[in-house]
Design a protein around this motif. Structure first.
Motif, PDB file in Angstrom:
ATOM      1  N   MET A  43       0.846  -1.196   0.000  1.00 57.57           N
ATOM      2  CA  MET A  43       0.000   0.000   0.000  1.00 57.57           C
ATOM      3  C   MET A  43       0.882   1.247   0.000  1.00 57.57           C
ATOM      4  O   MET A  43       1.796   1.374   0.805  1.00 57.57           O
ATOM      5  N   GLU A  44       0.582   2.160  -0.900  1.00 60.95           N
ATOM      6  CA  GLU A  44       1.392   3.373  -1.030  1.00 60.95           C
ATOM      7  C   GLU A  44       0.927   4.434  -0.045  1.00 60.95           C
ATOM      8  O   GLU A  44      -0.158   4.992  -0.200  1.00 60.95           O
ATOM      9  N   SER A  45       1.750   4.698   0.969  1.00 57.15           N
ATOM     10  CA  SER A  45       1.374   5.713   1.953  1.00 57.15           C
ATOM     11  C   SER A  45       2.609   6.354   2.569  1.00 57.15           C
ATOM     12  O   SER A  45       3.670   5.732   2.636  1.00 57.15           O
ATOM     13  N   VAL A  46       2.448   7.611   2.991  1.00 54.56           N
ATOM     14  CA  VAL A  46       3.507   8.323   3.708  1.00 54.56           C
ATOM     15  C   VAL A  46       2.896   9.019   4.913  1.00 54.56           C
ATOM     16  O   VAL A  46       1.720   9.363   4.910  1.00 54.56           O
ATOM     17  N   GLN A  47       3.710   9.209   5.938  1.00 57.61           N
ATOM     18  CA  GLN A  47       3.254   9.894   7.136  1.00 57.61           C
ATOM     19  C   GLN A  47       4.227  11.035   7.430  1.00 57.61           C
ATOM     20  O   GLN A  47       5.425  10.822   7.530  1.00 57.61           O
ATOM     21  N   THR A  48       3.698  12.262   7.531  1.00 61.30           N
ATOM     22  CA  THR A  48       4.536  13.425   7.814  1.00 61.30           C
ATOM     23  C   THR A  48       3.908  14.224   8.941  1.00 61.30           C
ATOM     24  O   THR A  48       2.761  13.988   9.314  1.00 61.30           O
ATOM     25  N   PHE A  49       4.679  15.184   9.472  1.00 61.41           N
ATOM     26  CA  PHE A  49       4.144  16.018  10.543  1.00 61.41           C
ATOM     27  C   PHE A  49       4.485  17.466  10.280  1.00 61.41           C
ATOM     28  O   PHE A  49       5.430  17.798   9.572  1.00 61.41           O
ATOM     29  N   ALA A  88      -0.870  10.314   4.261  1.00 66.03           N
ATOM     30  CA  ALA A  88      -1.313  10.385   2.863  1.00 66.03           C
ATOM     31  C   ALA A  88      -1.192   9.025   2.198  1.00 66.03           C
ATOM     32  O   ALA A  88      -0.178   8.336   2.346  1.00 66.03           O
ATOM     33  N   LYS A  89      -2.243   8.644   1.466  1.00 60.92           N
ATOM     34  CA  LYS A  89      -2.211   7.393   0.702  1.00 60.92           C
ATOM     35  C   LYS A  89      -2.981   7.592  -0.597  1.00 60.92           C
ATOM     36  O   LYS A  89      -3.721   8.570  -0.750  1.00 60.92           O
ATOM     37  N   ARG A  90      -2.776   6.663  -1.526  1.00 61.23           N
ATOM     38  CA  ARG A  90      -3.482   6.763  -2.807  1.00 61.23           C
ATOM     39  C   ARG A  90      -4.979   6.595  -2.581  1.00 61.23           C
ATOM     40  O   ARG A  90      -5.399   5.737  -1.826  1.00 61.23           O
ATOM     41  N   GLY A  91      -5.757   7.459  -3.240  1.00 62.87           N
ATOM     42  CA  GLY A  91      -7.208   7.410  -3.057  1.00 62.87           C
ATOM     43  C   GLY A  91      -7.911   8.276  -4.072  1.00 62.87           C
ATOM     44  O   GLY A  91      -7.473   8.409  -5.210  1.00 62.87           O
ATOM     45  N   LYS A  92      -8.990   8.940  -3.616  1.00 66.72           N
ATOM     46  CA  LYS A  92      -9.793   9.723  -4.561  1.00 66.72           C
ATOM     47  C   LYS A  92      -9.922  11.196  -4.169  1.00 66.72           C
ATOM     48  O   LYS A  92     -10.918  11.839  -4.489  1.00 66.72           O
ATOM     49  N   GLY A  93      -8.958  11.737  -3.446  1.00 62.77           N
ATOM     50  CA  GLY A  93      -8.939  13.178  -3.199  1.00 62.77           C
ATOM     51  C   GLY A  93      -9.601  13.639  -1.918  1.00 62.77           C
ATOM     52  O   GLY A  93      -9.935  14.809  -1.786  1.00 62.77           O
ATOM     53  N   LEU A  94      -9.792  12.742  -0.956  1.00 57.21           N
ATOM     54  CA  LEU A  94     -10.393  13.145   0.318  1.00 57.21           C
ATOM     55  C   LEU A  94      -9.329  13.737   1.239  1.00 57.21           C
ATOM     56  O   LEU A  94      -8.241  13.196   1.355  1.00 57.21           O
TER      57      LEU A  94
END
Length: 140
Positions: free
Chosen positions: A1-7, A19-25
């Motif tokens: 699963m493509e995701s990143v976590q930032t602060f 943030a992860k791949r999705g539909k713009g939410l």
């Protein structure tokens, strides 16, 4: 699963963006980002989206959690977390050139979108009511 976590940080406020791949939410503490109050801070929170356009956020779902600080500090932390999340996602899963392009746009507008403000609250010392002010001196 493509995701990143930032602060993002500002004073005592911390915002964590996932943030992860999705539909713009884009959700803030489980609510849509449109519900940010007051209205003036909504513009600050939406700055990364307006600078880069909705097209770049169209394939991303971003969830943001905030803690600490006041409402203004939280707003600044949120905008920083969102901007950093987009840059990190593009670096990891898209291509380096588009990431560099995004980074240049953000830095040209406002450096605090990617770089944290190092200023913190100075601790109180004895002999006064704050960090620097002293009690009034009396001779009698």
């Amino acid at each position: 699963m493509e995701s990143v976590q930032t602060f993002g940080r500002k004073k005592n406020a911390v915002a964590v963006a996932y943030a992860k791949r999705g539909k713009g939410l884009i959700k803030l503490n489980g609510y849509p980002l449109d519900l940010v109050q007051p209205e003036t801070l909504k513009f600050k929170v939406f700055e990364p989206l307006q600078l880069l356009g909705k097209a770049r956020f169209a394939q991303l779902d971003i969830r943001i959690r905030t803690k600490g600080g006041g409402i203004v500090s939280q707003a600044y932390a949120i905008r920083q977390a969102v901007a950093k999340a987009l840059v990190a996602f593009y670096q990891k899963y898209v291509d380096e050139q588009s990431k560099q392009e995004i980074k240049e746009i953000l830095l040209a507008y406002d450096r605090t979108l990617l770089v944290s403000d190092p200023r913190r609250c100075e601790p109180k010392k004895f002999g006064g009511r704050g960090a620097r002010s002293r009690f009034q001196k009396s001779y009698r």
